[in-house]
Design an enzyme around this catalytic site. Structure first.
Site, mmCIF file in Angstrom:
data_model
loop_
_atom_site.group_PDB
_atom_site.id
_atom_site.type_symbol
_atom_site.label_atom_id
_atom_site.label_comp_id
_atom_site.label_asym_id
_atom_site.label_seq_id
_atom_site.Cartn_x
_atom_site.Cartn_y
_atom_site.Cartn_z
ATOM 1 C CG ASP A 30 -1.865 1.249 1.183
ATOM 2 O OD1 ASP A 30 -2.375 1.396 0.186
ATOM 3 O OD2 ASP A 30 -2.047 1.631 2.256
ATOM 4 C CD GLU A 114 -5.511 1.212 -3.211
ATOM 5 O OE1 GLU A 114 -6.545 1.316 -3.218
ATOM 6 O OE2 GLU A 114 -4.593 1.888 -2.442
ATOM 7 C CG ASP A 195 -1.034 3.314 5.973
ATOM 8 O OD1 ASP A 195 -1.880 3.723 5.409
ATOM 9 O OD2 ASP A 195 -0.016 4.083 6.521
#
Length: 214
Positions: A30, A114, A195
């Site tokens: 992340d 992502e 996170d």
């Protein structure tokens, strides 16, 4: 997921050019403003933020440059000094990213991330310097080609996937999650770094994408 989302996944699968091995060891990652990224293992990349650490010194040298007469010998000398500072920061960042991306490409068969719009994040939230210092986009490019060379995978999860709002333990999705909430608390009892929770969710979604494409 929407039809458009499925189409993008199928496109990614169909456009794999290198011969791929079967993925067994996965990692979720992340993006983080501080330290570049956080992993599903609970570890952090620990990027030293080279630009931020040198910002005061750079500002001082820039002020010296602004006081010099443009075109003079001192101006050229000071201009070169400022350029060398920037080059040093750039090389430090690149060296760190090369070492980290090499390590991840060696240790894992697939890294799940992502598919972020970094330019949008930098402009929309006024985090331009932080994004630039992180060099996260450059790091992902390095990681991508190193994984590709080894027949491994960089799996991109849709940017609209709610990785931060979903509980990685029970799957419950929060309606709202403020940026100030750094600990993810769920009614199931899960208490986790925000996170890390997101990285675990990215890992799970990445595995789902991989199984669909395999």
């Amino acid at each position: 997921p929407s039809g458009k989302y499925f189409a993008s996944l199928l496109f990614d699968c169909e456009n794999q050019t290198a011969e791929k091995r079967q993925a067994e060891k996965f990692l979720g990652m992340d993006f983080s403003m501080h330290g570049m990224c956080v992993f599903s293992t609970g570890e952090r990349a620990g990027y030293p933020m080279f630009y931020r650490n040198a910002e005061k010194k750079l500002a001082r040298e820039q002020r010296k440059l602004s006081r010099c007469e443009k075109g003079s010998r001192n101006y050229q000398k000071q201009k070169k000094k400022v350029a060398l500072y920037h080059e040093k920061i750039k090389n430090q960042r690149k060296d760190f990213q090369h070492k980290l991306s090499h390590s991840l490409a060696e240790d894992y068969d697939a890294v799940c991330v992502e598919d972020l719009n970094l330019k949008g994040i930098a402009g929309g939230l006024h985090f331009g310097k932080g994004i630039q210092d992180n060099g996260y986009g450059q790091f992902l490019s390095m990681l991508g080609y190193k994984l590709e060379e080894r027949g491994k995978y960089l799996i991109k999860v849709d940017r609209y996937f709610a990785s931060s709002k979903i509980c990685s333990v029970c799957g419950h999705k929060k309606k709202e999650l403020a940026l100030s909430e750094r600990i993810y608390l769920c009614e199931c009892g899960n208490r986790m770094d925000r996170d890390v929770n997101a990285a675990v969710n990215i890992l799970k979604e990445g595995k789902r994408i991989y199984k669909k494409c395999a």
